[in-house]
Design a protein around this motif. Structure first.
Motif, PDB file in Angstrom:
ATOM      1  N   PRO A  74       7.338  41.401 -27.013  1.00 20.76           N
ATOM      2  CA  PRO A  74       7.218  40.862 -25.796  1.00 20.76           C
ATOM      3  C   PRO A  74       6.716  42.054 -24.724  1.00 20.76           C
ATOM      4  O   PRO A  74       5.982  41.933 -23.714  1.00 20.76           O
ATOM      5  CB  PRO A  74       8.416  40.504 -25.366  1.00 20.76           C
ATOM      6  CG  PRO A  74       9.197  40.061 -27.022  1.00 20.76           C
ATOM      7  CD  PRO A  74       8.501  40.993 -27.696  1.00 20.76           C
ATOM      8  N   GLU A  75       7.279  43.581 -25.304  1.00 23.15           N
ATOM      9  CA  GLU A  75       6.647  44.286 -24.321  1.00 23.15           C
ATOM     10  C   GLU A  75       5.351  44.657 -24.138  1.00 23.15           C
ATOM     11  O   GLU A  75       4.722  44.879 -23.327  1.00 23.15           O
ATOM     12  CB  GLU A  75       7.334  45.678 -24.803  1.00 23.15           C
ATOM     13  CG  GLU A  75       9.176  45.615 -24.404  1.00 23.15           C
ATOM     14  CD  GLU A  75       9.428  45.604 -23.081  1.00 23.15           C
ATOM     15  OE1 GLU A  75       8.762  46.310 -22.282  1.00 23.15           O
ATOM     16  OE2 GLU A  75      10.434  45.072 -22.535  1.00 23.15           O
ATOM     17  N   ARG A  78       3.368  41.858 -22.084  1.00 20.97           N
ATOM     18  CA  ARG A  78       3.683  42.074 -20.710  1.00 20.97           C
ATOM     19  C   ARG A  78       2.868  43.104 -20.121  1.00 20.97           C
ATOM     20  O   ARG A  78       2.482  43.513 -18.946  1.00 20.97           O
ATOM     21  CB  ARG A  78       5.176  42.572 -20.376  1.00 20.97           C
ATOM     22  CG  ARG A  78       6.079  41.334 -20.354  1.00 20.97           C
ATOM     23  CD  ARG A  78       7.394  41.904 -19.856  1.00 20.97           C
ATOM     24  NE  ARG A  78       8.186  42.480 -20.816  1.00 20.97           N
ATOM     25  CZ  ARG A  78       9.296  41.772 -21.582  1.00 20.97           C
ATOM     26  NH1 ARG A  78       9.178  40.484 -21.231  1.00 20.97           N
ATOM     27  NH2 ARG A  78      10.120  42.545 -22.246  1.00 20.97           N
ATOM     28  N   PRO A  81      -0.848  40.764 -17.388  1.00 19.39           N
ATOM     29  CA  PRO A  81      -0.381  39.417 -16.550  1.00 19.39           C
ATOM     30  C   PRO A  81      -1.247  38.213 -17.054  1.00 19.39           C
ATOM     31  O   PRO A  81      -2.295  38.335 -17.726  1.00 19.39           O
ATOM     32  CB  PRO A  81      -0.890  39.874 -15.254  1.00 19.39           C
ATOM     33  CG  PRO A  81      -1.306  41.087 -14.858  1.00 19.39           C
ATOM     34  CD  PRO A  81      -1.708  41.722 -16.465  1.00 19.39           C
ATOM     35  N   SER A  82      -0.402  37.284 -17.111  1.00 18.04           N
ATOM     36  CA  SER A  82      -0.856  36.008 -17.532  1.00 18.04           C
ATOM     37  C   SER A  82      -2.256  35.548 -17.109  1.00 18.04           C
ATOM     38  O   SER A  82      -3.101  35.269 -17.922  1.00 18.04           O
ATOM     39  CB  SER A  82       0.158  34.739 -17.184  1.00 18.04           C
ATOM     40  OG  SER A  82      -0.401  33.357 -17.376  1.00 18.04           O
ATOM     41  N   TYR A 142       2.050  33.020 -23.352  1.00 18.59           N
ATOM     42  CA  TYR A 142       2.029  33.051 -22.228  1.00 18.59           C
ATOM     43  C   TYR A 142       2.335  31.835 -21.601  1.00 18.59           C
ATOM     44  O   TYR A 142       1.737  31.075 -21.182  1.00 18.59           O
ATOM     45  CB  TYR A 142       0.625  33.414 -21.413  1.00 18.59           C
ATOM     46  CG  TYR A 142       0.265  34.813 -21.894  1.00 18.59           C
ATOM     47  CD1 TYR A 142       0.798  35.975 -20.816  1.00 18.59           C
ATOM     48  CD2 TYR A 142      -0.679  35.421 -22.772  1.00 18.59           C
ATOM     49  CE1 TYR A 142       0.635  37.174 -20.872  1.00 18.59           C
ATOM     50  CE2 TYR A 142      -0.960  36.987 -23.108  1.00 18.59           C
ATOM     51  CZ  TYR A 142      -0.316  37.953 -21.970  1.00 18.59           C
ATOM     52  OH  TYR A 142      -0.501  38.920 -22.141  1.00 18.59           O
ATOM     53  N   ASP A 147       6.323  31.453 -17.570  1.00 17.14           N
ATOM     54  CA  ASP A 147       5.317  32.521 -16.929  1.00 17.14           C
ATOM     55  C   ASP A 147       5.140  32.409 -15.427  1.00 17.14           C
ATOM     56  O   ASP A 147       4.825  33.100 -14.821  1.00 17.14           O
ATOM     57  CB  ASP A 147       4.009  32.775 -17.871  1.00 17.14           C
ATOM     58  CG  ASP A 147       3.322  33.927 -17.491  1.00 17.14           C
ATOM     59  OD1 ASP A 147       2.219  33.941 -16.930  1.00 17.14           O
ATOM     60  OD2 ASP A 147       3.920  35.219 -17.703  1.00 17.14           O
ATOM     61  N   THR A 152       7.282  35.282 -10.884  1.00 14.09           N
ATOM     62  CA  THR A 152       6.197  36.053 -11.119  1.00 14.09           C
ATOM     63  C   THR A 152       4.744  35.440 -10.185  1.00 14.09           C
ATOM     64  O   THR A 152       4.225  36.362 -10.218  1.00 14.09           O
ATOM     65  CB  THR A 152       5.616  35.004 -12.652  1.00 14.09           C
ATOM     66  OG1 THR A 152       6.641  35.295 -13.328  1.00 14.09           O
ATOM     67  CG2 THR A 152       4.477  35.473 -13.235  1.00 14.09           C
ATOM     68  N   ASP A 156       3.151  38.765  -9.027  1.00 15.62           N
ATOM     69  CA  ASP A 156       2.066  39.190  -9.727  1.00 15.62           C
ATOM     70  C   ASP A 156       0.906  38.536  -9.259  1.00 15.62           C
ATOM     71  O   ASP A 156      -0.005  38.384  -9.856  1.00 15.62           O
ATOM     72  CB  ASP A 156       2.160  38.450 -11.395  1.00 15.62           C
ATOM     73  CG  ASP A 156       1.234  38.916 -12.327  1.00 15.62           C
ATOM     74  OD1 ASP A 156       0.709  40.243 -12.245  1.00 15.62           O
ATOM     75  OD2 ASP A 156       0.608  38.073 -13.078  1.00 15.62           O
TER      76      ASP A 156
END
Length: 572
Positions: A74-75, A78, A81-82, A142, A147, A152, A156
């Motif tokens: 998961p890191e 990230r 961005p989606s 995603y 997300d 977010t 984001d």
């Protein structure tokens, strides 16, 4: 460097994996429908995904990878961005020192690689994957439910915007500065656009934005069923409604009366229309947005899911020089799509085709379309009277709502025109009774009407989480499902997964009940018989009901028994 399409064309021909004729057919299909060449080759069954992946990997020198067998940290996910990952169709896989390994469906997209490298500061190492693997991985890593949270959305928000708004009158793209000037709240613009983008990506047909006392609710209609999405706080509701009003050219100051409008967005190089309806409610204005995505509109009569009998009857009757064909069903059952598909099937240069609609859902090339405006007197009936002076060969009427419209439509069918229209009735025989109740004389119906098609849309089982099961003999007997004693039928259902948003369904298909006006049926109509008597006679002559066609779809593994029992009525 040449594009993936150019290289793919060159590689396929050099390796003799496809003939020039097939490649030319695929390219022509792409020009007409749009989309990626590789996807079209697969859709036309000229090649498989594995064929394309193998030859691209070998010829371009990129290693391939199977994302379904990989669990990504998961890191690492990230890092991108989606909205950026989805826009470029890139998934980060591995980070080592100053290098970032990514999976891409198009590793020749140098602009994407450069942009990602600039954003992350890493040197990008691309691996090639199939488009279907990429789509599944996007849903897995995603996930829109996780997300697209409000945090977010607000954290984001970058300078990148996937959606550009297009003015209806001049069809020009508005720049970001103008949009901010119109609606002064940049975060609201981004949040609204994210809602639109999410709905388009999930292939929703409608968006509902509903205000309540302490919250606002956002719901998408996906495969005919409303699904609740994570919503912004109630405090943002007036701003989001104002934003939608601005781009739809509606009156921002009017909150007491209903308003209707339209706008268009451009997302991922395709245009999508939105039809907007504003309705005042107790706690603010409710917005209903109908999504009209031409790339998702299936206007090929062969691909709508009709059974062979229904398809044959419809094509045969649509080729007749005059008469009337009715398509009936409740709102959202695909009636307009069926009519558009029939028009496309019979359209030819020597035909003059005119439609009267409220509203026009899709612009059809080469066909004259009229949008009724009752507020200025341009009703269905008024439009039809003028259309008959335009020397049409084929007329499509969006809906027969009253005797005046029905009368003109029938007279047009009697005077040498082919007329296509819809009625809001539940079964094909009920349409006959509905016309008589409107005041149409039975002899006019028998002289003009060719056939009536009743239809519904059934959700398809998600292939990613499909499982089989068996019913008890008692249940089979109750449903009147016949089978061999030594081989009970298998039924299927979806368990629910990230691909189908845990619904167990993905996509829809059509079921139809086709009533042809045989001499025997015409006799009952002349006697003003009730719909159940017409239905009994039609079944004895070979007509299959909606329930019977639905059960056939169940036994073929396309849909669930629960879906058919919910959508169709019991046969007497």
């Amino acid at each position: 460097m040449s594009s993936l399409k150019d290289r793919l064309t060159e590689i396929l021909l050099n390796n003799k994996l496809i003939s020039e004729d097939k490649l030319k057919a695929a390219i022509n299909f792409q020009k007409e429908k749009g989309g990626r060449l590789s996807d079209i080759l697969i859709e036309l069954k000229f090649l498989t995904e594995k064929d394309i992946l193998s030859v691209l990997s070998e010829s371009l020198g990129f290693s391939s990878i199977d994302l379904s067998k990989l669990e990504i940290d998961p890191e690492i996910i990230r890092i991108l961005p989606s909205n950026i990952a989805r826009h470029y169709q890139i998934i980060p896989l591995l980070k080592k020192e100053n290098f970032l390994t990514v999976a891409m469906a198009d590793p020749l997209n140098i602009l994407a690689i450069d942009d990602i490298s600039t954003r992350t500061g890493y040197t990008i190492i691309p691996l090639i994957v199939t488009a279907s693997d990429m789509a599944l991985a996007m849903e897995k890593y995603y996930n829109p439910i996780q997300d697209n949270s409000l945090d977010t959305m607000l954290k984001d928000i970058s300078e990148y915007q996937a959606i550009e708004l297009i003015k209806k009158d001049k069809e020009e793209v508005l720049d970001t500065g103008t949009l901010i000037q119109l609606s002064q709240e940049a975060p609201v613009i981004k949040i609204t656009n994210m809602i639109l983008e999410d709905a388009i990506r999930l292939k929703a047909s409608d968006i509902l934005i509903e205000p309540f006392e302490k919250l606002m609710r956002v719901r998408f209609r996906i495969d005919g069923v409303l699904q609740e999405r994570e919503s912004p706080p109630k405090s943002l509701h007036p701003s989001i409604i104002s934003r939608i009003k601005v781009v739809s050219n509606l009156n921002i100051a009017e909150h007491r009366l209903p308003q209707d409008g339209r706008f268009k967005v451009r997302i991922e190089a395709r245009d999508v229309d939105f039809r907007v309806s504003m309705m005042p409610s107790s706690f603010g204005e409710k917005a209903a947005l109908r999504i009209l995505d031409k790339t998702q509109a299936m206007l090929d009569i062969e691909k709508l899911g009709f059974d062979d009998y229904a398809l044959g009857v419809m094509k045969k009757n649509a080729a007749r020089p005059h008469g009337m064909i009715l398509v009936c069903g409740p709102t959202g059952s695909g009636k307009t799509t069926t009519l558009y598909s029939l028009l496309k099937f019979i359209d030819k240069p020597e035909s003059n085709i005119i439609t009267v609609e409220d509203p026009i859902e899709y612009q059809l090339e080469g066909i004259n379309q009229v949008n009724v405006k009752p507020e200025i007197g341009l009703t269905f009936a008024a439009s039809l009277r003028s259309i008959l002076r335009q020397d049409p060969d084929i007329i499509m009427i969006g809906e027969i709502r009253d005797l005046d419209t029905a009368d003109i439509a029938i007279k047009a069918a009697l005077t040498g025109h082919l007329v296509l229209s819809t009625l809001h009735t539940t079964t094909a025989p009920a349409s006959i009774v509905r016309l008589i109740n409107m005041g149409v004389e039975p002899f006019l119906i028998t002289s003009s009407l060719i056939c009536v098609v009743a239809q519904r849309l059934l959700r398809l089982i998600c292939n990613n989480c499909k499982e089989s099961y068996q019913l008890t003999q008692e249940a089979l007997d109750k449903l009147k499902i016949k089978h061999r004693k030594d081989k009970p039928p298998l039924f299927y259902r979806g368990q629910g997964c990230s691909v189908c948003l845990n619904s167990g369904y993905k996509g829809r298909t059509c079921i139809t009940e086709v009533l042809s006006l045989s001499p025997e049926v015409k006799g009952l109509i002349m006697d003003r018989a009730q719909d159940y008597k017409i239905k009994q006679l039609a079944r004895s002559l070979g007509m299959k009901t909606l329930r019977e066609i639905g059960v056939e779809k169940v036994l073929s593994g396309l849909t669930t028994l629960e879906e058919v029992l919910k959508i169709t009525a019991v046969d007497e």
